[in-house]
Design a protein around this motif. Structure first.
Motif, PDB file in Angstrom:
ATOM      1  N   GLU B 155       0.820  -1.215   0.000  1.00  0.00           N
ATOM      2  CA  GLU B 155       0.000   0.000   0.000  1.00  0.00           C
ATOM      3  C   GLU B 155       0.861   1.277   0.000  1.00  0.00           C
ATOM      4  N   SER B 160      -2.285  -0.943  -5.779  1.00  0.00           N
ATOM      5  CA  SER B 160      -3.587  -1.354  -5.259  1.00  0.00           C
ATOM      6  C   SER B 160      -3.894  -2.776  -5.695  1.00  0.00           C
ATOM      7  N   PRO B 162      -6.861  -5.431  -6.161  1.00  0.00           N
ATOM      8  CA  PRO B 162      -8.321  -5.526  -6.237  1.00  0.00           C
ATOM      9  C   PRO B 162      -8.869  -6.481  -5.163  1.00  0.00           C
ATOM     10  N   LYS B 163     -10.074  -6.171  -4.673  1.00  0.00           N
ATOM     11  CA  LYS B 163     -10.679  -6.969  -3.598  1.00  0.00           C
ATOM     12  C   LYS B 163     -10.795  -8.452  -3.964  1.00  0.00           C
ATOM     13  N   VAL B 164     -11.074  -8.729  -5.241  1.00  0.00           N
ATOM     14  CA  VAL B 164     -11.271 -10.128  -5.660  1.00  0.00           C
ATOM     15  C   VAL B 164     -10.048 -11.005  -5.381  1.00  0.00           C
ATOM     16  N   VAL B 166      -7.663 -10.229  -3.085  1.00  0.00           N
ATOM     17  CA  VAL B 166      -7.037  -9.862  -1.818  1.00  0.00           C
ATOM     18  C   VAL B 166      -6.646 -11.100  -0.995  1.00  0.00           C
ATOM     19  N   GLU B 167      -7.392 -12.189  -1.217  1.00  0.00           N
ATOM     20  CA  GLU B 167      -7.078 -13.444  -0.519  1.00  0.00           C
ATOM     21  C   GLU B 167      -5.804 -14.088  -1.067  1.00  0.00           C
ATOM     22  N   GLU B 171      -0.565  -8.231   2.091  1.00  0.00           N
ATOM     23  CA  GLU B 171      -0.418  -6.770   2.128  1.00  0.00           C
ATOM     24  C   GLU B 171       1.035  -6.369   2.301  1.00  0.00           C
TER      25      GLU B 171
END
Lengths: 143, 186
Positions: B155, B160, B162-164, B166-167, B171
């Protein structure tokens, strides 16, 4: 209708299986096999270095991540920290050269490659640091 | 005449010692890898063409690498890394510039191990952030090698995820570097 479903149920099932299979294949596909990949550009090491030196942005647009064939005269052959062979091609650029890291599975008799010898490297161009870098390289014509 | 002779001998000696104990070292094939540990899968990539110069006179170090040079096992991951996350076409290089403080004076003329406190700036994806880390230096038979590892928060560098997925992507990624240097002459 029920009859139809009974008769053709296999079609959507097969489609789904194919789709899952295809996506899994795409997802797990290994990196390009350089030996079979066609080269987008064929250049001399001097021209390649000159292109980067005169306009790096332009050269990046042209060569970055592309499979290219680079012909030049061998300046040095060495090994990196992982034991992969490095072939350095002269570029007339004084300090700068074209440096290719060879793939592991080319059974190359590296001792046969002599300084000053003319060879052609096929590899993927990743850009310029002090030198122009090629990765996943393969020496054409040597076995 | 004698003075001239002596002074030329002294100049020669100084010249010799500085060339024997070069203060600047370089590698063009340093190794940097990163490792991302996430619930769905672990991802690692390696770059074996890292350029690094270390100067023991000014205690400075510069390391730079091509983002396209990071190689992944899966080609799709490499493509996404370059195109979607670090945007390698726009930001082709990652660079670290900094200074180091050794735990004791580094003697390049004999074998030894040193701990360094390193402080500098790291530029990835066009974003420059300060960074503090530690490193080790080994002097062996006149050769110098260095090792370091540190965490990079994705970050922080405006990357960035994407949420899809994120798994699939952590981070924070662990960056590890290993350099085997050779003496550098201008």
């Amino acid at each position: 209708m029920k009859k139809l479903i009974k008769k053709y149920w296999i079609i959507p099932v097969l489609l789904t299986i194919t789709l899952i299979g295809f996506s899994t294949y795409m997802y797990n596909k290994p990196r390009k096999n350089i030996i079979d990949a066609g080269a987008k550009y064929k250049v001399s090491s001097k021209k390649l270095f000159a292109d980067f030196e005169s306009n790096e942005n332009q050269a990046n647009k042209r060569y970055l991540n592309q499979v290219i064939e680079v012909a030049g005269s061998v300046k040095e052959v060495s090994k990196n920290q992982q034991g992969d062979f490095i072939v350095v091609l002269d570029s007339d650029g004084g300090f700068g050269t074209v440096r290719g890291t060879l793939i592991k599975n080319q059974k190359l008799e590296i001792d046969k490659i002599k300084e000053g010898e003319a060879i052609t490297l096929k590899g993927i161009c990743t850009g310029m640091l002090l030198d122009i870098i090629l990765v996943d390289c393969y020496v054409i014509g040597e076995t | 005449m004698n003075i001239l002779k002596i002074s030329s001998v002294i100049t020669l000696l100084i010249g010799l010692t500085t060339s024997v104990f070069a203060q600047k070292f370089i590698t063009k094939n340093g190794h940097t890898s990163f490792y991302s540990e996430a619930p769905m899968e672990n991802i690692e990539a390696h770059n074996k063409e890292v350029l690094s110069i270390i100067d023991f006179e000014s205690n400075e170090i510069v390391t730079t690498m091509l983002m396209n040079g990071f190689q992944f096992k899966k080609s799709l991951m490499q493509e996404h890394f370059n195109e979607k996350y670090v945007e390698s076409d726009q930001f082709p290089k990652a660079t670290f510039k900094g200074k180091f403080t050794p735990n004791e004076t580094i003697d390049l003329s004999k074998d030894g191990n040193y701990e360094l406190a390193v402080t500098g700036t790291l530029t990835i994806h066009g974003v420059t952030k300060p960074i503090d880390t530690s490193a080790t230096i080994e002097v062996k038979d006149g050769a110098v090698s260095g090792k370091t590892n540190f965490n990079v928060k994705v970050e922080d560098y405006d990357i960035s995820i994407p949420k899809v997925v994120v798994e699939n992507i952590a981070e924070t990624v662990l960056v590890t570097s290993e350099f085997t240097y050779s003496p550098y002459s201008n």
